[in-house]
Motif scaffolding. Structure first.
Motif, mmCIF file in Angstrom:
data_model
loop_
_atom_site.group_PDB
_atom_site.id
_atom_site.type_symbol
_atom_site.label_atom_id
_atom_site.label_comp_id
_atom_site.label_asym_id
_atom_site.label_seq_id
_atom_site.Cartn_x
_atom_site.Cartn_y
_atom_site.Cartn_z
ATOM 1 N N LEU A 1 -16.846 7.164 1.850
ATOM 2 C CA LEU A 1 -16.924 8.153 0.765
ATOM 3 C C LEU A 1 -15.834 9.209 0.885
ATOM 4 C CD1 LEU A 1 -20.781 8.611 0.389
ATOM 5 C CD2 LEU A 1 -19.221 7.352 -1.112
ATOM 6 N N ASP A 2 -15.556 9.667 2.113
ATOM 7 C CA ASP A 2 -14.480 10.642 2.300
ATOM 8 C C ASP A 2 -13.138 10.058 1.869
ATOM 9 O OD1 ASP A 2 -16.292 12.494 3.281
ATOM 10 O OD2 ASP A 2 -15.770 12.169 5.396
ATOM 11 N N ALA A 3 -12.875 8.822 2.293
ATOM 12 C CA ALA A 3 -11.614 8.166 1.919
ATOM 13 C C ALA A 3 -11.549 7.944 0.407
ATOM 14 C CB ALA A 3 -11.473 6.847 2.665
ATOM 15 N N ALA A 4 -12.664 7.555 -0.184
ATOM 16 C CA ALA A 4 -12.691 7.304 -1.631
ATOM 17 C C ALA A 4 -12.417 8.585 -2.415
ATOM 18 C CB ALA A 4 -14.039 6.712 -2.032
ATOM 19 N N ARG A 5 -13.049 9.675 -2.012
ATOM 20 C CA ARG A 5 -12.817 10.948 -2.710
ATOM 21 C C ARG A 5 -11.344 11.324 -2.673
ATOM 22 N NH1 ARG A 5 -17.651 12.351 0.260
ATOM 23 N NH2 ARG A 5 -19.386 12.191 -1.195
ATOM 24 N N GLU A 6 -10.749 11.203 -1.509
ATOM 25 C CA GLU A 6 -9.329 11.545 -1.375
ATOM 26 C C GLU A 6 -8.454 10.607 -2.196
ATOM 27 O OE1 GLU A 6 -8.024 12.061 2.668
ATOM 28 O OE2 GLU A 6 -9.815 13.232 3.167
ATOM 29 N N ARG A 7 -8.746 9.330 -2.153
ATOM 30 C CA ARG A 7 -7.929 8.344 -2.870
ATOM 31 C C ARG A 7 -8.090 8.498 -4.376
ATOM 32 N NH1 ARG A 7 -3.477 5.687 -1.594
ATOM 33 N NH2 ARG A 7 -4.326 5.606 0.509
ATOM 34 N N PHE A 8 -9.324 8.669 -4.860
ATOM 35 C CA PHE A 8 -9.528 8.855 -6.299
ATOM 36 C C PHE A 8 -8.842 10.131 -6.774
ATOM 37 C CE2 PHE A 8 -13.510 6.138 -5.872
ATOM 38 C CZ PHE A 8 -12.968 5.050 -6.544
ATOM 39 N N ALA A 9 -8.900 11.185 -5.969
ATOM 40 C CA ALA A 9 -8.244 12.445 -6.348
ATOM 41 C C ALA A 9 -6.733 12.281 -6.373
ATOM 42 C CB ALA A 9 -8.646 13.553 -5.375
ATOM 43 N N ALA A 10 -6.190 11.561 -5.416
ATOM 44 C CA ALA A 10 -4.733 11.410 -5.316
ATOM 45 C C ALA A 10 -4.182 10.411 -6.328
ATOM 46 C CB ALA A 10 -4.350 10.980 -3.900
ATOM 47 N N ASP A 11 -4.884 9.285 -6.497
ATOM 48 C CA ASP A 11 -4.351 8.190 -7.311
ATOM 49 C C ASP A 11 -5.007 8.047 -8.675
ATOM 50 O OD1 ASP A 11 -2.859 7.656 -5.069
ATOM 51 O OD2 ASP A 11 -3.963 5.852 -4.492
ATOM 52 N N GLY A 12 -6.156 8.681 -8.872
ATOM 53 C CA GLY A 12 -6.913 8.464 -10.089
ATOM 54 C C GLY A 12 -7.736 7.200 -9.968
ATOM 55 N N TYR A 13 -8.684 7.047 -10.866
ATOM 56 C CA TYR A 13 -9.602 5.910 -10.793
ATOM 57 C C TYR A 13 -8.877 4.569 -10.938
ATOM 58 C CZ TYR A 13 -13.298 2.643 -11.826
ATOM 59 O OH TYR A 13 -14.120 1.553 -11.795
ATOM 60 N N GLU A 14 -8.021 4.463 -11.925
ATOM 61 C CA GLU A 14 -7.384 3.175 -12.227
ATOM 62 C C GLU A 14 -6.492 2.672 -11.094
ATOM 63 O OE1 GLU A 14 -8.263 1.317 -14.739
ATOM 64 O OE2 GLU A 14 -9.557 2.898 -15.523
ATOM 65 N N ARG A 15 -5.737 3.566 -10.455
ATOM 66 C CA ARG A 15 -4.782 3.136 -9.430
ATOM 67 C C ARG A 15 -5.388 3.021 -8.035
ATOM 68 N NH1 ARG A 15 -1.476 7.056 -11.997
ATOM 69 N NH2 ARG A 15 -1.693 8.286 -10.117
ATOM 70 N N ALA A 16 -6.503 3.689 -7.801
ATOM 71 C CA ALA A 16 -7.145 3.595 -6.482
ATOM 72 C C ALA A 16 -7.678 2.173 -6.303
ATOM 73 C CB ALA A 16 -8.280 4.590 -6.380
ATOM 74 N N THR A 17 -7.494 1.636 -5.112
ATOM 75 C CA THR A 17 -7.978 0.281 -4.841
ATOM 76 C C THR A 17 -8.948 0.290 -3.668
ATOM 77 O OG1 THR A 17 -6.228 -0.258 -3.261
ATOM 78 C CG2 THR A 17 -5.773 -0.712 -5.607
ATOM 79 N N ILE A 18 -9.826 -0.695 -3.662
ATOM 80 C CA ILE A 18 -10.768 -0.865 -2.548
ATOM 81 C C ILE A 18 -9.988 -1.063 -1.258
ATOM 82 C CG2 ILE A 18 -12.494 -2.423 -1.557
ATOM 83 C CD1 ILE A 18 -13.684 -0.730 -3.763
ATOM 84 N N ARG A 19 -8.926 -1.841 -1.320
ATOM 85 C CA ARG A 19 -8.120 -2.114 -0.125
ATOM 86 C C ARG A 19 -7.523 -0.828 0.458
ATOM 87 N NH1 ARG A 19 -6.713 -6.877 1.427
ATOM 88 N NH2 ARG A 19 -6.986 -7.783 -0.618
ATOM 89 N N ALA A 20 -6.996 0.037 -0.405
ATOM 90 C CA ALA A 20 -6.408 1.295 0.064
ATOM 91 C C ALA A 20 -7.484 2.229 0.624
ATOM 92 C CB ALA A 20 -5.652 1.979 -1.071
ATOM 93 N N ILE A 21 -8.614 2.271 -0.020
ATOM 94 C CA ILE A 21 -9.711 3.118 0.456
ATOM 95 C C ILE A 21 -10.205 2.627 1.808
ATOM 96 C CG2 ILE A 21 -12.113 3.793 -0.014
ATOM 97 C CD1 ILE A 21 -11.216 3.773 -3.065
ATOM 98 N N ALA A 22 -10.361 1.329 1.940
ATOM 99 C CA ALA A 22 -10.804 0.757 3.217
ATOM 100 C C ALA A 22 -9.794 1.056 4.318
ATOM 101 C CB ALA A 22 -11.017 -0.745 3.075
ATOM 102 N N LYS A 23 -8.520 0.929 4.008
ATOM 103 C CA LYS A 23 -7.481 1.230 4.997
ATOM 104 C C LYS A 23 -7.565 2.693 5.431
ATOM 105 C CE LYS A 23 -2.521 1.154 5.784
ATOM 106 N NZ LYS A 23 -1.208 1.080 5.173
ATOM 107 N N ASP A 24 -7.740 3.591 4.448
ATOM 108 C CA ASP A 24 -7.860 5.015 4.764
ATOM 109 C C ASP A 24 -9.080 5.295 5.646
ATOM 110 O OD1 ASP A 24 -5.658 5.372 3.122
ATOM 111 O OD2 ASP A 24 -6.794 6.254 1.456
ATOM 112 N N ALA A 25 -10.148 4.532 5.435
ATOM 113 C CA ALA A 25 -11.379 4.720 6.203
ATOM 114 C C ALA A 25 -11.340 3.986 7.546
ATOM 115 C CB ALA A 25 -12.583 4.244 5.391
ATOM 116 N N GLY A 26 -10.318 3.154 7.731
ATOM 117 C CA GLY A 26 -10.185 2.412 8.981
ATOM 118 C C GLY A 26 -11.185 1.278 9.120
ATOM 119 N N ILE A 27 -11.513 0.659 7.984
ATOM 120 C CA ILE A 27 -12.470 -0.450 8.005
ATOM 121 C C ILE A 27 -11.949 -1.605 7.160
ATOM 122 C CG2 ILE A 27 -14.480 1.048 8.363
ATOM 123 C CD1 ILE A 27 -15.040 0.653 5.327
ATOM 124 N N ASP A 28 -12.637 -2.710 7.243
ATOM 125 C CA ASP A 28 -12.301 -3.881 6.436
ATOM 126 C C ASP A 28 -12.803 -3.664 5.001
ATOM 127 O OD1 ASP A 28 -13.212 -6.807 5.407
ATOM 128 O OD2 ASP A 28 -11.473 -6.931 6.770
#
Length: 192
Positions: free
Chosen positions: A21-48
Motif C-alpha cells: 500500500l505504501d508503494a502503491a500510494r507513492e507510485r499512483f501519486a507519482a505516475d497517476g493511475y493509468e501509468r502506474a503498473t503492478i510490476r513497478a509497485i511490486a518492485k518498489d515494495a520489494g516483492i514479487d
C-alpha cells in the motif's frame, strides 16, 4: 503486557500489505493511475508482483485500497439552513476539481467491486454524519446522504469521467444553481 507473555509480533502478511500500500500510494501519486503498473509497485515494495495480485486481485483493487480521500466537508451546522445545498455543492465541486484521485476512484468504482466499496465508504463515513448533523430527520440521514451522493456522483460521472459536452460546458455557477436546490431538498425537506 503482564511480563509473562511477549507482545504479539506483527504478522508477515500485515507487513507485506503495508509495504504494498505504501508503494502503491507513492507510485499512483507519482505516475497517476493509468501509468502506474503492478510490476513497478511490486518492485518498489520489494516483492514479487504475484503477491500484489494475491492480496488485491488487480490494479483496480489495489488502487481502491491504497487511496485515502478526505472530502473535507465543512461544518454544516454553522451554515444558514437555507444555504446547506449551495454550500455542499460548491464545496464538493471544488473537491472534484482539485483532486484527480477522486475522479480516478469514481472511474474504478464504476467497473470494480473494490473501487465501488471504497467510494461507498468515503460517502458513508463522511457524508452521512454531515447530513445527520443538519437534518430534522437524523434517522433518515443514510437515505438522504445516499440521494445527495446519487446527485453528486451522477454529475461527477458525466462531467469528469464520461465528459458529456453539455455537462463539461456548465460553469461553476451554473452547476451550483442547478444542483443546489435538489441537494437542499434531499437534506432539509420532509420525506414524501
Amino acid at each position: 503486557m503482564d511480563g509473562k507473555h511477549p507482545a504479539p509480533r506483527p504478522r508477515r502478511s500485515d507487513a507485506t500489505r503495508t509495504a504494498i500500500l505504501d508503494a502503491a500510494r507513492e507510485r499512483f501519486a507519482a505516475d497517476g493511475y493509468e501509468r502506474a503498473t503492478i510490476r513497478a509497485i511490486a518492485k518498489d515494495a520489494g516483492i514479487d508482483p504475484s503477491m500484489v495480485m494475491r492480496y488485491y486481485g488487480n490494479k483496480e483493487g489495489l488502487f481502491a485500497a491504497a487511496v485515502a480521500i478526505d472530502l473535507r466537508l465543512p461544518d454544516l451546522t454553522t451554515v444558514p439552513h437555507t444555504d446547506i445545498g449551495r454550500t455542499m455543492v460548491a464545496h464538493l465541486l471544488a473537491v472534484w476539481e482539485e483532486n484527480e484521485v477522486l475522479t480516478a476512484v469514481l472511474r474504478v468504482g464504476a467497473t470494480n467491486q473494490a473501487g465501488a466499496e471504497r467510494m461507498r465508504l468515503i460517502f458513508q463515513d463522511q457524508l452521512v454524519p454531515a447530513v445527520r448533523a443538519v437534518t430534522a430527520d437524523p434517522d433518515g440521514a443514510p437515505a438522504r446522504a445516499a440521494l445527495v451522493a446519487s446527485q453528486l456522483l451522477g454529475f461527477a460521472l458525466t462531467r469528469y469521467v464520461l465528459r458529456f459536452p453539455a455537462t463539461v460546458a456548465l460553469s461553476r455557477t451554473e452547476v451550483i444553481d442547478w444542483l443546489a436546490p435538489t441537494v437542499q431538498r434531499y437534506v432539509t425537506e420532509p420525506l414524501p
